[in-house]
Every structure is written in C-alpha cells, then in structure tokens.
Design an enzyme around this catalytic site. Structure first.
Site, PDB file in Angstrom:
ATOM      1  N   TRP A 156       0.810  -1.218   0.000  1.00 42.54           N
ATOM      2  CA  TRP A 156       0.000   0.000   0.000  1.00 42.54           C
ATOM      3  C   TRP A 156       0.844   1.269   0.000  1.00 42.54           C
ATOM      4  O   TRP A 156       0.306   2.379  -0.148  1.00 42.54           O
ATOM      5  CB  TRP A 156      -0.903   0.030   1.238  1.00 42.54           C
ATOM      6  CG  TRP A 156      -0.168  -0.192   2.535  1.00 42.54           C
ATOM      7  CD1 TRP A 156      -0.050  -1.358   3.224  1.00 42.54           C
ATOM      8  CD2 TRP A 156       0.553   0.789   3.291  1.00 42.54           C
ATOM      9  NE1 TRP A 156       0.700  -1.181   4.373  1.00 42.54           N
ATOM     10  CE2 TRP A 156       1.083   0.133   4.435  1.00 42.54           C
ATOM     11  CE3 TRP A 156       0.816   2.153   3.126  1.00 42.54           C
ATOM     12  CZ2 TRP A 156       1.851   0.784   5.391  1.00 42.54           C
ATOM     13  CZ3 TRP A 156       1.586   2.807   4.082  1.00 42.54           C
ATOM     14  CH2 TRP A 156       2.094   2.130   5.196  1.00 42.54           C
ATOM     15  N   CYS A 157       2.148   1.117   0.153  1.00 46.71           N
ATOM     16  CA  CYS A 157       3.050   2.274   0.301  1.00 46.71           C
ATOM     17  C   CYS A 157       3.399   2.874  -1.058  1.00 46.71           C
ATOM     18  O   CYS A 157       3.840   2.167  -1.980  1.00 46.71           O
ATOM     19  CB  CYS A 157       4.316   1.844   1.041  1.00 46.71           C
ATOM     20  SG  CYS A 157       5.610   3.097   1.072  1.00 46.71           S
TER      21      CYS A 157
END
Length: 481
Positions: free
Chosen positions: A173-174
C-alpha cells in the site's frame, strides 16, 4: 578634686554599699527566671536574625512578546522511546508566530536502546532523510521479477548462504514502495545476470512483504517503508548468537544507482573466497542500521517565548509509516526549561526559599506507555505544560532565573502518525522573589531591649513582691500586739 566630684554627679549608676543591701529568696528566684528569659529571648532574636526573609511579588512580563530575540531553551531533556527507531525519530518545533523547524539534528543526540532502556552502542548517526531521492523516470511494465521473495522460513538460511544479502522490506500500500519496485526488480535482474546465485553466489537481492511477514519485519526493526537493509554473512561470526549486524541504504532508488551500489558491495569479495564479506568504505548512502527498535533522544532546542509545540515522531521524506503499528510509549528522564542551574546555585536558592525548584523538572522519571491492541492503535501522547518564570534575587544581588511548570498529560487517538507532543505556554506573569537583608544594628538594639526590658520588669516584680511580703508581716505583727 572639684572636677572629679562634678563628673561623679552625672553618674546614672550610683552604687549602694553592699552592707545596705539585703538578699531574699524571692529575689533569687526572680533572678533565675529573668536570666533564663533573657537567654530564651536572645536565642529567638538570633534565630530571627539568621533566618532568611523574602518578599514575593508578581509582575507582568511586558517584553515577552515584543522582543523577538528573547529565547528560552528546553534544556537538556532526555527521553526514552522503547518502540521508536532512531532511524526515523525526528524532533520538530513550532510556535504561534509561524516558526516550524523539522528534524532538528544540530543539538539533538540519539542512541539505540534495548527493552531495558540501556544504550546498545555509540550515538546513532541518522544523517539526513529529507533530501529528494532519485527514482526511475519511466516505468517499464515488463521489468519481471528479479529479486527473491523471503519469509520467516527461508530468511535465516539464505542470509547465511550468501556473503551479501540486500533486502527490500516493503508494503504494497506504500507509495514509495511502489515507486521503488520497478527499479529494484530491474537492478536485481541485472545483478542475477552478472553474478549468478548458483555459479557466483557473492550477492543476492531479496524482498519481504511486511504486511504478510510482520514478525520478520519487527525482528529487523522495520518501521518505515521501504527499508533497504544490507546483510553481511561475516557479521554473524563476530556478533553475538548469529545476530546479523547490518546497514541501511539511504541513497537514490533509480536502477543505475542501485546497480552501482551493489557492484561496490561485491567488489571487495573475491570469487574464490565467499565465506566472509569484507567491510567496504562507508558513505552517506549506507550507514549502520539501528541495532534495536528503541531510541533515546536527548539534547536541547531554543524556542521563542510564545506558545508552541515540541513534537517527537517518526519522519522521513522518502518512507511511509503504518500508523497502526507505531507505538510512541516513552519514559522522560529529564525535561526542563531555561539555563541549566548548577548544584551550587540551586543550593543557594534552596536557602532563600526551601520549596523552590520542586517544579522545574516535574515530568522527570514519568513513564507513558501504550500496549499493542485494537484499542491502543494510532495513539498520540500529549503533554500540556504551563510555564512560569521565577526570578530570585539573593543577598549578593545575583539574579537567578528558573522556569517552573505544571503538566497535564492525555492519550489521543487519531488517524495521523502517532507522536509524543509537548504543548508549552509561558505565562505572561512572572514571580519575583527578593531576599530582604536584615540590619546588624537592629539586631543589637533588640538584644539590648531584651536585656534591659527583662531586667526592669523583673525589678518591678521583685519590688512589688518584696513590699507585699513586708506588708503581710506588719499586719501579722499588729495582730499579735
């Protein structure tokens, strides 16, 4: 002869011949009582003379907001964060006038600590994380998978198999992890072609998904994504119990720079000898990674005499943080405002005012902890400090400045990255304590008054008592006639 007689005529203390005086039991008793009274009152007067007398006044600090160069320093604080890595620990200061200083490093020192709050080595050199890192401009969708996926089952085995193991700890998700992924896979593919893991075996690039291997990432003290770690096989020989001493990579993240860095890691290792990875020359892109997941932050900062905030949190311009995994528990060893007061000056102040100094380090030794759980995620610990300036003017006319404060703390849950916040506000009122010197001549006058007064009163009482007894005797003699 005449002149001597005239001089004697002004004698205030004329002597009565001893034969004309009469001693009495009542007079003796009064003399003893008078003597003890003189001694007692003299002791009281002496104690009053020696005791320190002060006057306290409250004044308005009119220059507080007018002088921009007036500063008060949060002096020599020391705090322990058992779950915040020194790699990302940042000290920020802001105030209502618009000052906003981020990641102060000049007057701040950081030390990695273990779970017992003991330092695990020398000062941690964090360097700068705020510069813009270079990434590949164009993303090739067909870059393929060049790095090896690592997990808790194969990590240790592979780390012991290769002299150099470079691992990308990431989170899907980064944003920064996704920007690194193409260049990382391309660099890994190039290194596999140049240094075949089966034939050469000097270096291997791997990756760990921290959303799936949370325990493995916590074991390596990963708190920001992506984190690139360089493991050396030789380090487990010289370190305790096979624990890998490793480095963190903070350089650019484009394919060319990554390949160049990997080449520099392989260069010192000969193909014939793959048992020990030699140490390469350190540079700004590679620095020792934190040995533990905790950090001790100490130092001082200068702030203006206006309401402001001191914030300690995880910060990086090229990493992302999972707020639900951040724990800002901390122990405050020391926190004070103003110049450091020496023990000698503090002793002198205690003589002037025994209770002073009890609030200039009110938070010392206080612990604020949160535990991992659904109800304790995204927790920010806030401290509200009300500061009052106190000036002490001693007998030597030396002014001592001290800043005392009251503190109230609370836990706040929010969606932002957790932090330890200190909201400080200086009161516009100032306490001025002045030591009042006492006159020695006033002390002598009081001593003389005590001696003369007691002697006179005792003489009057003795006279009344003596005359009363004589009257009683005369009455008795009259009855007998």
């Amino acid at each position: 002869m005449v002149s001597t007689t005239k001089i004697k005529s002004v004698d205030f203390y004329r002597k009565i011949p001893r034969d004309l005086t009469e001693a009495s039991l009542s007079g003796a008793g009064l003399s003893v009582v008078a003597a003890f009274s003189m001694i007692f009152l003299f002791g009281m007067e002496l104690n009053n003379y020696v005791a320190v007398s002060t006057s306290t006044s409250v004044i308005f600090q009119s220059k507080l907001l007018l002088i921009g160069i007036a500063f008060v320093s949060a002096r020599r604080w020391r705090q322990h964060f058992p779950a915040l890595s020194c790699e990302f620990a940042s000290v920020d200061v802001s105030d209502v006038l618009g000052t906003n200083r981020l990641n102060i490093t000049k007057t701040i020192r950081k030390f990695s600590i273990d779970h017992n709050l003991k330092p695990t080595g020398s000062e941690f050199q964090s360097g700068t994380l705020s510069r813009v890192l270079k990434h590949d401009d164009e993303v090739d969708e067909e870059y393929g998978e060049g790095s090896v996926s690592l997990n808790a089952q194969n990590f240790d085995r592979i780390a012991h198999q290769y002299p150099i193991l470079v691992v990308n700890f990431f989170a899907p998700w980064c944003l920064w992890s996704n920007r690194l992924k193409p260049s990382w896979e391309k660099a890994a593919k190039i290194m596999r072609e140049r240094y075949d893991p089966e034939m050469d075996g000097r270096i291997l690039l791997g990756k760990v998904d921290c959303t799936e291997e949370g325990e493995l990432c916590r074991r390596n003290h990963i708190q920001g994504y992506p984190s690139i770690r360089i493991f050396r096989k030789g380090s487990d020989i010289r370190d305790d119990h096979g624990h890998h001493d490793h480095e963190s990579y903070y350089g650019d993240r484009d394919t060319e720079t990554l390949v160049t860095t990997m080449e520099s890691l392989v260069a010192p290792i000969s193909l014939e000898s793959r048992k020990l990875a030699l140490e390469d020359k350190s540079d700004d892109a590679k620095r020792p990674a934190p040995l533990t997941g905790g950090c001790r932050v100490e130092g001082f900062v200068r702030v203006k005499k206006v309401p402001g905030n001191l914030v300690i949190s995880a910060r990086s311009g090229a990493h992302s943080f999972d707020a639900s995994q951040m724990n800002m528990s901390h122990v405050i060893s020391h926190l004070s405002f103003g110049k450091k007061i020496s023990a000698r000056v503090m002793s002198d102040m205690k003589r002037v005012l025994p209770y002073i100094g009890g609030s200039h380090d009110r938070l010392n030794g206080q612990a604020y902890t949160t535990h991992r759980g659904d109800s304790n995620t995204n927790v920010t610990i806030e401290h509200y400090l009300q500061i009052v300036k106190t000036e002490v003017m001693t007998r030597s006319y030396k002014i001592v400045e001290e800043y005392e404060y009251t503190a109230h703390s609370s836990l706040v849950q929010s969606l932002a990255i957790p932090a330890a916040k200190f909201h400080f506000e200086l009161s516009p009122m100032q306490v001025l304590i002045t030591e009042n010197p006492k006159s020695f001549w006033h002390f002598i006058t009081n001593v003389c008054a005590i001696i003369g007064g007691v002697f006179t009163v005792a003489g009057i009482v003795d006279s009344i008592l003596h005359n009363t007894l004589r009257l009683v005797k005369k009455v008795e003699l009259g009855k007998n006639f």
